[in-house]
Design an enzyme around this catalytic site. Structure first.
Site: not given
Ligand code: BGC
Length: 285
Positions: A170, A183
């Site tokens: 991410s 996360y």
């Molecule tokens: C998350 C999303 C978020 C995106 C940008 C991703 O890794 O799961 O919820 O919108 O990152 O912030």
């Protein structure tokens, strides 16, 4: 006469999928494949000619429906229910894949979730859930794939690499994210997991990379795109001024898994419309 300033953005064009058949006969496993980014990737891999194992945990019907769609691309596919944070279930899943497909060429380490909370009220359960699925799950699947890549080695007629792992990370592997400590920590962990494994297994001609998506239109982040107000606010974070679609990520995954990307190893590719460009500094600073 007044000077008219044109401020509207041009009409937004979203590319249509044109993945060429660059993965014929390759065997791929996509974790968390029955929704969101995983589904988008599974479809592009199938279009590229790969056979696909569709891993899922909930909603068997959507997993079966996806298998039918993949078969329409002329490839083989089957579903396998497994929780990637369970060592036993992961081992069983790879065993079934080897029985039915013979081997693995491409692992897409995609399964992931969010359990958001301010830090002071985040429960240990919320913390552990996210770390165990997002990070430990990627470790377990990578380990099983690497054992097989090393056992089998390069098969020139299939690929010049002995195997490819793509971690789905991410932008939050590098962008801190208030209210999402579990996360962001899991994604930061994926970055070093990916780089360390890449360094370790590169001599065996195994390629390990990450794709790090920004905001992609999926069920995980419905809140940020389902109303006009939320969407407009989201656009402040995306210089390219559109949300990403799952096939934006899928096409990159198919290419990164192919021999066209053979010299790419140990890298994160940000598929984020520029979200990692510190958009606040476009006008400030
Ligand atoms: C998350 C999303 C978020 C995106 C940008 C991703 O890794 O799961 O919820 O919108 O990152 O912030």
């Amino acid at each position: 006469m007044t000077n008219e300033i044109k401020s509207e953005l041009p009409d937004i064009e979203i590319p249509t999928s044109r993945t060429p058949r660059i993965l014929p006969g390759q065997k791929a496993l996509v974790t968390g494949a029955n929704s969101g980014i995983g589904k988008g990737i599974a479809l592009e891999l199938a279009k590229a000619g790969a056979d696909v194992v569709v891993n899922y945990v909930v909603n068997p019907d959507t997993a079966e429906a996806l298998v039918e769609d993949l078969k329409k691309e002329g490839v083989n596919a089957f579903t396998f229910k497994a929780d990637v944070s369970s060592e036993d279930e992961v081992i069983q899943m790879f065993g079934e894949m080897f029985k039915r497909f013979g081997t693995i060429d491409i692992l897409i380490n995609n399964a992931g979730l969010q359990r958001d909370s301010p830090i002071e009220t985040m429960t240990l359960e919320q913390w552990n859930k996210v770390i165990s699925i997002n990070l430990t799950g990627q470790f377990l699947c990578a380990r099983e794939a690497i054992k097989e890549f090393k056992r089998r080695g390069v098969k020139k007629e299939i690929s010049c690499a002995a195997g490819k792992i793509i971690h789905i990370s991410s932008v939050h592997e590098v962008i801190p994210w208030a209210g999402h400590a579990n996360y962001a920590a899991s994604k930061g962990g994926i970055m070093m997991l990916m780089k360390t494994i890449a360094q370790e297994v590169a001599p065996y001609r195994i390629r390990v990379n990450s794709i790090s998506p920004g905001a992609i239109r999926t069920p995980i982040n419905t809140k940020v795109w389902s109303t006009q107000e939320a969407y407009d606010k989201l656009m402040e974070l995306i210089p390219y001024r559109r949300i990403g679609e799952v096939d934006d990520v899928g096409r990159v995954a198919a290419w990164l898994a192919s021999d066209q990307a053979d010299y790419i190893n140990g890298t994160s590719i940000y598929v984020d419309g520029g979200m990692t460009l510190y958009p606040g500094f476009a006008t400030g600073g």
